[in-house]
Scaffold this active site. Sequence first.
Site, mmCIF file in Angstrom:
data_model
loop_
_atom_site.group_PDB
_atom_site.id
_atom_site.type_symbol
_atom_site.label_atom_id
_atom_site.label_comp_id
_atom_site.label_asym_id
_atom_site.label_seq_id
_atom_site.Cartn_x
_atom_site.Cartn_y
_atom_site.Cartn_z
ATOM 1 N N LYS A 82 1.097 -1.242 0.279
ATOM 2 C CA LYS A 82 -0.009 -0.125 0.075
ATOM 3 C C LYS A 82 0.620 1.544 0.478
ATOM 4 O O LYS A 82 1.631 1.492 0.724
ATOM 5 C CB LYS A 82 -0.960 -0.295 1.330
ATOM 6 C CG LYS A 82 -1.660 1.652 0.954
ATOM 7 C CD LYS A 82 -2.677 1.507 2.461
ATOM 8 C CE LYS A 82 -3.560 2.000 3.245
ATOM 9 N NZ LYS A 82 -4.529 2.476 3.913
ATOM 10 N N ARG B 17 1.160 9.626 5.448
ATOM 11 C CA ARG B 17 1.207 8.671 6.429
ATOM 12 C C ARG B 17 2.284 8.183 5.523
ATOM 13 O O ARG B 17 2.790 6.875 5.376
ATOM 14 C CB ARG B 17 0.477 7.889 5.126
ATOM 15 C CG ARG B 17 -1.258 8.709 5.515
ATOM 16 C CD ARG B 17 -2.516 7.364 6.512
ATOM 17 N NE ARG B 17 -3.981 7.701 6.097
ATOM 18 C CZ ARG B 17 -4.445 8.508 7.332
ATOM 19 N NH1 ARG B 17 -3.702 8.704 7.983
ATOM 20 N NH2 ARG B 17 -5.981 8.322 7.029
ATOM 21 N N ARG C 44 -10.892 9.642 2.228
ATOM 22 C CA ARG C 44 -10.347 9.929 3.708
ATOM 23 C C ARG C 44 -11.901 11.291 4.214
ATOM 24 O O ARG C 44 -11.754 11.144 4.943
ATOM 25 C CB ARG C 44 -8.912 11.075 3.998
ATOM 26 C CG ARG C 44 -8.387 9.793 4.003
ATOM 27 C CD ARG C 44 -7.063 10.536 3.886
ATOM 28 N NE ARG C 44 -5.798 9.423 3.249
ATOM 29 C CZ ARG C 44 -4.866 9.640 2.863
ATOM 30 N NH1 ARG C 44 -4.072 10.464 3.347
ATOM 31 N NH2 ARG C 44 -3.369 9.020 2.593
ATOM 32 N N LYS D 100 -2.192 -1.780 -4.098
ATOM 33 C CA LYS D 100 -2.897 -0.172 -3.775
ATOM 34 C C LYS D 100 -2.355 0.680 -3.524
ATOM 35 O O LYS D 100 -0.505 1.403 -3.087
ATOM 36 C CB LYS D 100 -3.777 0.009 -2.548
ATOM 37 C CG LYS D 100 -4.593 0.696 -2.296
ATOM 38 C CD LYS D 100 -5.247 0.914 -0.922
ATOM 39 C CE LYS D 100 -5.389 2.191 -0.237
ATOM 40 N NZ LYS D 100 -6.137 1.663 0.831
HETATM 41 C C1 PBG Z 1 -7.147 3.582 5.972
HETATM 42 C C2 PBG Z 1 -7.493 3.173 4.347
HETATM 43 C C3 PBG Z 1 -7.702 4.080 3.410
HETATM 44 C C4 PBG Z 1 -7.995 3.059 2.406
HETATM 45 C C5 PBG Z 1 -8.273 2.116 2.407
HETATM 46 N N1 PBG Z 1 -8.238 2.160 3.682
HETATM 47 C C6 PBG Z 1 -7.091 5.824 3.691
HETATM 48 C C7 PBG Z 1 -5.888 5.839 3.887
HETATM 49 O O1 PBG Z 1 -5.015 5.065 3.796
HETATM 50 O O2 PBG Z 1 -5.834 7.494 4.328
HETATM 51 C C8 PBG Z 1 -8.021 4.545 0.666
HETATM 52 C C9 PBG Z 1 -8.932 3.777 -0.630
HETATM 53 C C10 PBG Z 1 -9.587 4.657 -1.568
HETATM 54 O O3 PBG Z 1 -8.521 5.653 -1.520
HETATM 55 O O4 PBG Z 1 -10.572 4.496 -1.866
HETATM 56 N N2 PBG Z 1 -6.068 3.128 6.241
#
Ligand code: PBG
Length: 326
Positions: A193, A215, A203, A246
Site C-alpha cells: 500500500k 502517512r 478520507r 493499492k
Molecule cells: C485506511 C484506508 C484508506 C483507504 C483504504 N483503507 C485510506 C488511507 O490509507 O489513507 C483508501 C481507499 C481509497 O482511497 O479508495 N487506512
Amino acid sequence: MKRFRPYRKDQQTRDAYAEVSLKKEDLIYPYFIIEGEGKKKEVPSLEHVYHFTLDQLIQDMRECLDLGINKFLLFGVITYDLKTSDAQEAAKPDNLVSRAVSTLKQYFPEALIFTDVCLCGYTDHGHCGIIEKDKIKNDRTLPLLAEMALSHAQAGADYVAPSSMMDGQVKAIREHLDANGYTQTGIMGYSAKFASDFYGPFRDAGNSSPSFGDRKTYQMDYRVTDQALDEIRADIEEGADWTMVKPAHTYLDIIARAKTNSPEIPLAAYHVSGEYMMIKQGAKAGIFDEQLALREVLFSLKRAGADYIITYFAKQAANYFETIKL
Ligand code: PBG
C-alpha cells in the site's frame, strides 16, 4: 511481412484471441456503514458512493447479489465525538462493523464479507496507529489491530483486511485469531500500500484524514518496487491468505510483478477513490465514454495480473455488463 490484422478482423475473432476475462465475481464492492436507521447519504467527494445505515445497506447488498456481485469490503464510519487517541471504538464489544457483519451474514450467508482493519477512522488524530510524542508506534498498535480483527471474526467476517501498514500486523492478527479459535477466518493483507494522493476522496468518506503530517512513515514510497514484493512476501509468511496492491491503475507494474512472484496467492488490486473519481470527472468533461473507459481500466488490471478488483464501480459495472460485452 507478418500479418497481425487478421487477429482483429471482427468482434468474434477479437473475442477468440482475448487472453483475459472479467467476471462479476472478480469485483469487490466497498461499503461505508454509519450508525442509525433509514439513511443513505451520498458522500460529497465520491459520486454514487453512500454512507449507509445497516437497514439501507441490507437493501443495497441484496441488489448487488441479484446483479452477481458477492464480495464486499466494509468500513465503519463513526462520528468525531466517539474518536479517541486509543481508538477504543474500533474493537469494543458490539462495535458498529461487528454488528453489521453479524446481521449481514444472517441475511446473506452466500456473501463473502471482508472488513477493513485500521485505526484511522477511530483515532481522534486520524493516523492509522497509536501515537506517542508525535510518533506512530508500530508495536503498540498491533494488539489493537488484533483485537479489532478478532471482533470482526467473532461476528462472522470471512476475511479481515489489515490496512494500517504497521509491520507485523498480519502475524499479530493471525496469532490472535488462532489463539481464540478463529482458524477459519482469512486475512487479506493490504500488503503493498503506497502513500498516495489518490486516497483523498476516501478520507472524506471515511472521515479519516490525519490531523497532522501524512502517512509516509508507514505507507510505501512510490519510488520503490522490490520493497513492494518484500512486503507481499512478508505478509504471506506471516499468514496472509490474499494480498493486495493499492492503488491499482497507477501501479500496474507492481501488480504484474506481484502476480509473477506469488502466482498461487489470490491478488487483489484496489482501484482507489481518486482513481474512481478521475474516470467520473473525465467522462463528465467529455474526454471519454465512462463505460468504455471503465471497461478498459478494469481489463488492464486483470491483464496486469489482478485476480480481484476492489472498486467503487462494482455495482455500476455489473449493471453496465448487462449492456456492454465483457
Ligand atoms: C485506511 C484506508 C484508506 C483507504 C483504504 N483503507 C485510506 C488511507 O490509507 O489513507 C483508501 C481507499 C481509497 O482511497 O479508495 N487506512
